[in-house]
Enzyme design. Structure first.
Site, PDB file in Angstrom:
ATOM      1  N   LYS A 180      -2.471  -1.783  -3.250  1.00 29.91           N
ATOM      2  CA  LYS A 180      -3.433  -1.081  -2.828  1.00 29.91           C
ATOM      3  C   LYS A 180      -2.904   0.439  -2.860  1.00 29.91           C
ATOM      4  O   LYS A 180      -2.454   1.033  -1.714  1.00 29.91           O
ATOM      5  CB  LYS A 180      -3.773  -1.530  -1.413  1.00 29.91           C
ATOM      6  CG  LYS A 180      -4.730  -0.480  -0.622  1.00 29.91           C
ATOM      7  CD  LYS A 180      -5.080  -0.927   0.946  1.00 29.91           C
ATOM      8  CE  LYS A 180      -6.145   0.080   1.425  1.00 29.91           C
ATOM      9  NZ  LYS A 180      -6.878  -0.666   2.678  1.00 29.91           N
TER      10      LYS A 180
ATOM     11  N   GLU B 249       0.849  -1.409  -0.128  1.00 32.03           N
ATOM     12  CA  GLU B 249      -0.100  -0.105   0.107  1.00 32.03           C
ATOM     13  C   GLU B 249       0.658   1.239   0.035  1.00 32.03           C
ATOM     14  O   GLU B 249       1.390   1.794   1.113  1.00 32.03           O
ATOM     15  CB  GLU B 249      -0.810  -0.059   1.347  1.00 32.03           C
ATOM     16  CG  GLU B 249      -1.691   1.352   1.172  1.00 32.03           C
ATOM     17  CD  GLU B 249      -2.698   1.268   2.489  1.00 32.03           C
ATOM     18  OE1 GLU B 249      -2.639   0.549   3.319  1.00 32.03           O
ATOM     19  OE2 GLU B 249      -3.615   2.282   2.411  1.00 32.03           O
TER      20      GLU B 249
HETATM   21  P1  13P Z   1      -9.137   4.430   3.733  1.00 37.07           P
HETATM   22  O1  13P Z   1     -10.215   3.775   2.614  1.00 37.07           O
HETATM   23  O2  13P Z   1     -10.143   5.067   5.051  1.00 37.07           O
HETATM   24  O3  13P Z   1      -8.138   5.298   3.159  1.00 37.07           O
HETATM   25  O4  13P Z   1      -8.458   3.598   4.589  1.00 37.07           O
HETATM   26  C1  13P Z   1      -7.743   2.295   3.910  1.00 37.07           C
HETATM   27  C2  13P Z   1      -6.528   1.968   4.541  1.00 37.07           C
HETATM   28  O5  13P Z   1      -6.276   0.870   4.896  1.00 37.07           O
HETATM   29  C3  13P Z   1      -5.555   2.757   5.122  1.00 37.07           C
HETATM   30  O6  13P Z   1      -4.477   2.341   5.355  1.00 37.07           O
END
Ligand code: 13P
Length: 341
Positions: free
Chosen positions: A220, A178
């Site tokens: 992500k 991510e």
């Molecule tokens: P959000 O969709 O609120 O951005 O959260 C996703 C997430 O896992 C943040 O690390």
């Protein structure tokens, strides 16, 4: 089962048409902030009650294939004594775990941040696996300005993401990588595109150097959008075009799936943008959601910390999950929003 088969089987369960992920892995500080918006104190019991409510929602498994949990939740139980990871699994939802230890300032790089948590990770993964986790998540954060993020921040975060992913794969845990380019600030959508392209390019270079199997990981990312304070906010079609263009230039087709974060978009925006992305042309990967706020905000508002509001909160969750499920295959129509109200 071999590690390879184990990773493939988790990927097959997570990546399914019309399904996405629920991010319920808020750290202690973040969940306190979310609870504060509804006037609820962040006690262990309230966190357990909230996350049990989410995971016991009937029918959630129709639109959600996996849930990202916080370490504390892995060890908590529902009212009837069922461990929460088991409750998720019973609904056909694969439990996962946030394994990074959060971000700190990057030394010698004012304004940049780096994510910690690699020390002892392999050992921690063993424990998480015994508690039912089948996949993991690590978030790197990039602040944006004319000067930020620095080359150093881009390289340092990419190296950590890649090491984390390699350690996970060795343990038979599917890594979610991510890299979040933040929406905070006054930058343009073009600047966001430029930064996201540089970030993803470096991330995939590092993943290659660390021999991460792209077929056994998920990405992500954030969508390509203007900073929240920028005067011009692009329409969904433009966000979709910019996002798919940047992903096309940087993400190999072998990656098993791309599951976006919502990053501070409203629930409606996050759904409309995902739908627009799934209506664009060239897309070699499944593109779905891994939303935290965009899935949890409406049920949180309905819940308000009261057991009596459980049904209304679960209805609000299922509504967003259903609409995002439709958006993940480009079948969301804004009219549905009204119909499902
Ligand atoms: P959000 O969709 O609120 O951005 O959260 C996703 C997430 O896992 C943040 O690390």
């Amino acid at each position: 089962m071999s590690i390879r088969d184990e990773l493939q089987s988790t990927i097959d369960t997570l990546v399914q048409p019309g399904k996405g992920l629920l991010a319920a892995d808020e750290s202690g500080g973040t969940i306190a902030k979310r609870f504060k918006t509804i006037g609820v104190e962040s006690t262990e019991e309230n966190r357990r009650a909230w996350r049990s409510l989410l995971l016991s929602t009937a029918g959630l498994g129709e639109f959600v294939s996996g849930v990202i949990l916080y370490e504390e939740t892995l060890g908590q139980c529902a009212d009837d004594g069922t461990p929460l990871p088991e409750l998720a699994a019973r609904h056909g939802i694969v439990p996962g775990i946030k394994v990074d230890a959060g971000k700190i300032a990057l030394a010698h790089a004012p304004g940049d941040e780096v994510t910690e948590g690699l020390d002892g990770l392999a050992k921690r993964l063993d424990g998480y696996k015994k508690q039912g986790a089948r996949f993991a998540k690590w978030r790197a954060v990039y602040n944006v300005s004319d000067m930020l993020p620095s080359r150093l921040a881009i390289e340092t975060n990419a190296a950590s993401l890649a090491r984390y992913a390699a350690i996970c794969q060795e343990a038979g845990i599917v890594p979610i990588v991510e890299p979040e380019v933040l929406m905070d600030g006054g930058h343009s959508i073009e600047r966001c595109a430029e930064v996201t392209e540089a970030v993803l390019h470096e991330v995939f270079d590092a993943l290659h150097r660390h021999a991460v199997t792209l077929e056994h990981m998920l990405l992500k990312p954030s969508m390509v959008v203007a900073g929240k304070e920028h005067a011009r906010q692009a329409p969904a079609a433009e966000i979709a075009a910019q996002t798919v263009c940047v992903l096309g230039r940087t993400v190999p087709a072998a990656v098993a799936g791309i599951f976006f974060l919502s990053g501070g978009q409203t629930p409606e925006e996050a759904t409309a943008n995902l739908d627009a992305i799934n209506r664009t042309g060239r897309r070699p990967w499944p593109l779905s959601f891994s939303y935290g706020r965009a899935l949890q905000e409406p049920p949180l508002k309905a819940w308000k910390g009261q057991a009596a509001n459980l049904g209304a909160a679960q209805q609000a969750l299922i509504k967003r999950a259903r609409l995002n499920g439709a958006a993940s295959i480009g079948r969301y129509d804004a009219a549905q929003e009204a119909l499902a109200a």
